[in-house]
Design a protein around this motif. Structure first.
Motif, PDB file in Angstrom:
ATOM      1  N   TYR A  42      36.292  24.117  58.688  1.00 16.36           N
ATOM      2  CA  TYR A  42      35.070  23.921  57.852  1.00 16.36           C
ATOM      3  C   TYR A  42      34.500  25.168  57.394  1.00 16.36           C
ATOM      4  N   ASP A  43      34.233  25.341  56.178  1.00 21.13           N
ATOM      5  CA  ASP A  43      33.490  26.458  55.477  1.00 21.13           C
ATOM      6  C   ASP A  43      32.056  25.897  54.741  1.00 21.13           C
ATOM      7  N   GLY A  44      31.285  25.835  55.301  1.00 20.19           N
ATOM      8  CA  GLY A  44      29.820  25.457  55.022  1.00 20.19           C
ATOM      9  C   GLY A  44      28.675  26.183  54.402  1.00 20.19           C
ATOM     10  N   ASN A  45      28.116  26.398  53.222  1.00 24.59           N
ATOM     11  CA  ASN A  45      27.146  27.316  53.098  1.00 24.59           C
ATOM     12  C   ASN A  45      25.876  26.352  52.579  1.00 24.59           C
ATOM     13  N   TRP A  46      24.857  26.210  53.436  1.00 22.31           N
ATOM     14  CA  TRP A  46      23.662  25.251  53.241  1.00 22.31           C
ATOM     15  C   TRP A  46      22.322  25.833  53.251  1.00 22.31           C
ATOM     16  N   HIS A  47      21.416  25.324  52.622  1.00 24.11           N
ATOM     17  CA  HIS A  47      19.986  25.850  53.072  1.00 24.11           C
ATOM     18  C   HIS A  47      19.109  24.830  52.814  1.00 24.11           C
ATOM     19  N   VAL A  48      18.137  24.471  53.813  1.00 24.50           N
ATOM     20  CA  VAL A  48      16.969  23.720  53.670  1.00 24.50           C
ATOM     21  C   VAL A  48      15.726  24.211  53.667  1.00 24.50           C
ATOM     22  N   PHE A  49      14.635  23.735  52.592  1.00 20.84           N
ATOM     23  CA  PHE A  49      13.700  24.525  52.542  1.00 20.84           C
ATOM     24  C   PHE A  49      12.695  24.654  53.906  1.00 20.84           C
ATOM     25  N   THR A  50      12.301  25.736  54.120  1.00 12.88           N
ATOM     26  CA  THR A  50      11.645  26.504  55.239  1.00 12.88           C
ATOM     27  C   THR A  50      12.587  27.147  56.231  1.00 12.88           C
ATOM     28  N   LYS A  51      14.136  26.794  56.180  1.00  9.94           N
ATOM     29  CA  LYS A  51      14.868  27.234  57.067  1.00  9.94           C
ATOM     30  C   LYS A  51      15.807  28.361  56.374  1.00  9.94           C
ATOM     31  N   LYS A  52      16.357  29.274  57.292  1.00  9.90           N
ATOM     32  CA  LYS A  52      17.083  30.265  56.799  1.00  9.90           C
ATOM     33  C   LYS A  52      18.578  29.728  56.344  1.00  9.90           C
ATOM     34  N   ARG A  53      18.944  30.293  55.366  1.00 12.15           N
ATOM     35  CA  ARG A  53      20.222  29.956  54.732  1.00 12.15           C
ATOM     36  C   ARG A  53      21.236  30.114  55.638  1.00 12.15           C
ATOM     37  N   GLU A  54      22.315  29.203  55.900  1.00  8.08           N
ATOM     38  CA  GLU A  54      23.394  29.436  56.805  1.00  8.08           C
ATOM     39  C   GLU A  54      24.704  29.066  56.019  1.00  8.08           C
ATOM     40  N   HIS A  55      25.790  30.161  55.935  1.00  7.90           N
ATOM     41  CA  HIS A  55      26.786  30.130  55.595  1.00  7.90           C
ATOM     42  C   HIS A  55      28.114  30.567  56.930  1.00  7.90           C
ATOM     43  N   VAL A  56      28.633  29.552  57.491  1.00  4.09           N
ATOM     44  CA  VAL A  56      29.354  29.576  58.422  1.00  4.09           C
ATOM     45  C   VAL A  56      30.795  28.908  58.471  1.00  4.09           C
ATOM     46  N   ILE A  57      31.806  29.658  58.773  1.00  6.03           N
ATOM     47  CA  ILE A  57      33.056  29.134  58.660  1.00  6.03           C
ATOM     48  C   ILE A  57      33.467  29.009  60.325  1.00  6.03           C
ATOM     49  N   PHE A  58      34.281  27.950  60.384  1.00 11.11           N
ATOM     50  CA  PHE A  58      34.645  27.693  61.772  1.00 11.11           C
ATOM     51  C   PHE A  58      35.995  26.946  61.491  1.00 11.11           C
ATOM     52  N   GLN A  59      36.849  27.220  62.796  1.00 11.41           N
ATOM     53  CA  GLN A  59      38.069  26.469  62.958  1.00 11.41           C
ATOM     54  C   GLN A  59      38.412  26.085  64.413  1.00 11.41           C
ATOM     55  N   ALA A  60      38.775  25.015  64.531  1.00 13.00           N
ATOM     56  CA  ALA A  60      38.974  24.394  66.189  1.00 13.00           C
ATOM     57  C   ALA A  60      40.560  23.946  65.851  1.00 13.00           C
ATOM     58  N   VAL A  61      41.248  24.449  67.141  1.00  7.41           N
ATOM     59  CA  VAL A  61      42.376  24.159  67.007  1.00  7.41           C
ATOM     60  C   VAL A  61      42.624  23.698  68.479  1.00  7.41           C
ATOM     61  N   PHE A  62      43.486  22.290  68.508  1.00  7.36           N
ATOM     62  CA  PHE A  62      43.368  21.751  69.875  1.00  7.36           C
ATOM     63  C   PHE A  62      44.910  21.496  70.157  1.00  7.36           C
ATOM     64  N   ASN A  63      45.177  21.876  71.576  1.00  5.93           N
ATOM     65  CA  ASN A  63      46.529  21.531  72.110  1.00  5.93           C
ATOM     66  C   ASN A  63      46.457  20.783  73.295  1.00  5.93           C
ATOM     67  N   TYR A  64      47.551  19.868  73.287  1.00 10.40           N
ATOM     68  CA  TYR A  64      47.388  18.983  74.371  1.00 10.40           C
ATOM     69  C   TYR A  64      48.677  19.114  75.164  1.00 10.40           C
TER      70      TYR A  64
END
Length: 304
Positions: free
Chosen positions: A282-304
């Motif tokens: 996930y690479d997401g850059n978003w902003h909502v009025f009255t909130k601080k802008r967030e740009h976050v990158i995450f990766q989840a890797v699952f092993n079974y």
């Protein structure tokens, strides 16, 4: 050259016929490669496949199955600031153990930088909070299952539950109506007539990680890029059973109240008798009025 020209004419006529034939499900032309065209000529049901694209539940079931199996996960979350500099992060390994229909999570190791947590150990960023809500658990959780019937549309109370419900629709049922998002209207509903006409649709035959797949793509027309939500939606369906083995998304939208630009990639694999997620990016850059802008990158890797 004449032979190629005849093939091109045939493809155009065939696509037109398919578009006319499938008006009860989807009435816009779909660009197909020669493998798909030949499959259709031998009786493959394109109309039925498009219906599967619109109503698929295998992808959602794969994620629900995460709650009933044991696994280890690598969690890599980065919060970016000015100039895409990392200002906070979490990197951890977690282990979920399922016994007697109850699951517990152990944190094997964790490295934190910046202001990822508040002083009370709550999450300082909304994206991190949502990630934890989806993939972490502090206490034992019991009685869960991977039955999907009716669960995709359920919505609990509270802002986080509402956001989770909207996220489920975007991830697991792309092209559907997203309720409760102001100023967006039905722009996410790519199969509705008014939105579908803004896209090019493709249906291809491709191999993905050793799996023979059909790939369904939705790409906005150049002149419509500012009027749609999905900049790209590509889904790989395994031919043997139409399960989704991969999906790529690119979404963006801008209003006076909020804006977002999000890219996601999800991969699954057949583990025993279950289809399960293996990688989520996930690479997401978003902003909502009255909130601080967030740009976050995450990766989840699952092993079974």
């Amino acid at each position: 050259m004449p032979k190629l020209f005849l093939i091109f004419i045939y493809c155009c006529l065939f696509l037109r016929a398919v578009a006319q034939q499938d008006t009860s499900v989807f009435k816009y032309p779909i660009q197909m490669d020669t493998v798909v065209i030949m499959a259709a000529r031998t009786g493959w049901d394109i109309k039925g496949f498009i219906h599967r694209v619109q109503t698929d539940t295998t992808f959602y079931k794969a994620f629900r199955s995460l709650h009933i199996v044991s696994f280890t996960a690598t969690n890599d979350i980065k919060v970016l600031g000015t100039g895409d500099k990392v200002v906070a992060s979490l990197y951890s390994h977690t282990k979920q153990i399922v016994r007697k229909k109850c699951r517990n999570m152990q944190v094997l190791d964790e490295k934190i930088t910046g202001d990822f947590y508040k002083r009370n150990k709550d999450y300082n960023y909304y994206t991190a909070e949502l990630y934890a809500y989806l993939f972490f658990t502090k206490d034992s959780v019991c009685g869960e299952n991977d039955i999907v019937n009716g669960h995709l549309n359920e919505q609990g109370k509270g802002k986080l539950e509402k956001s989770k419900a909207q996220l489920k629709q975007l991830i697991f049922n792309p092209g559907s109506h997203i309720n409760g998002v102001p100023l967006m209207g039905d722009k996410a509903a790519i199969f509705d007539d008014d939105i579908a006409r803004r896209y090019y649709f493709k249906l291809l035959s491709k191999n993905y990680d050793g799996e023979d797949c059909y790939v369904f793509k939705a790409i906005p027309k150049k002149e419509e890029e500012r009027n749609v939500v999905y900049n790209e939606l590509s889904t790989w369906f395994r031919k043997s059973d139409y399960s989704i083995v991969a999906r790529d998304y690119s979404l963006s939208y801008h209003t006076i109240l909020y804006d977002f630009n999000v890219h996601m990639k999800v991969r699954t694999a057949q583990i025993g008798h279950k289809l399960l997620p293996t990688i989520i990016y996930y690479d997401g850059n978003w902003h909502v009025f009255t909130k601080k802008r967030e740009h976050v990158i995450f990766q989840a890797v699952f092993n079974y």
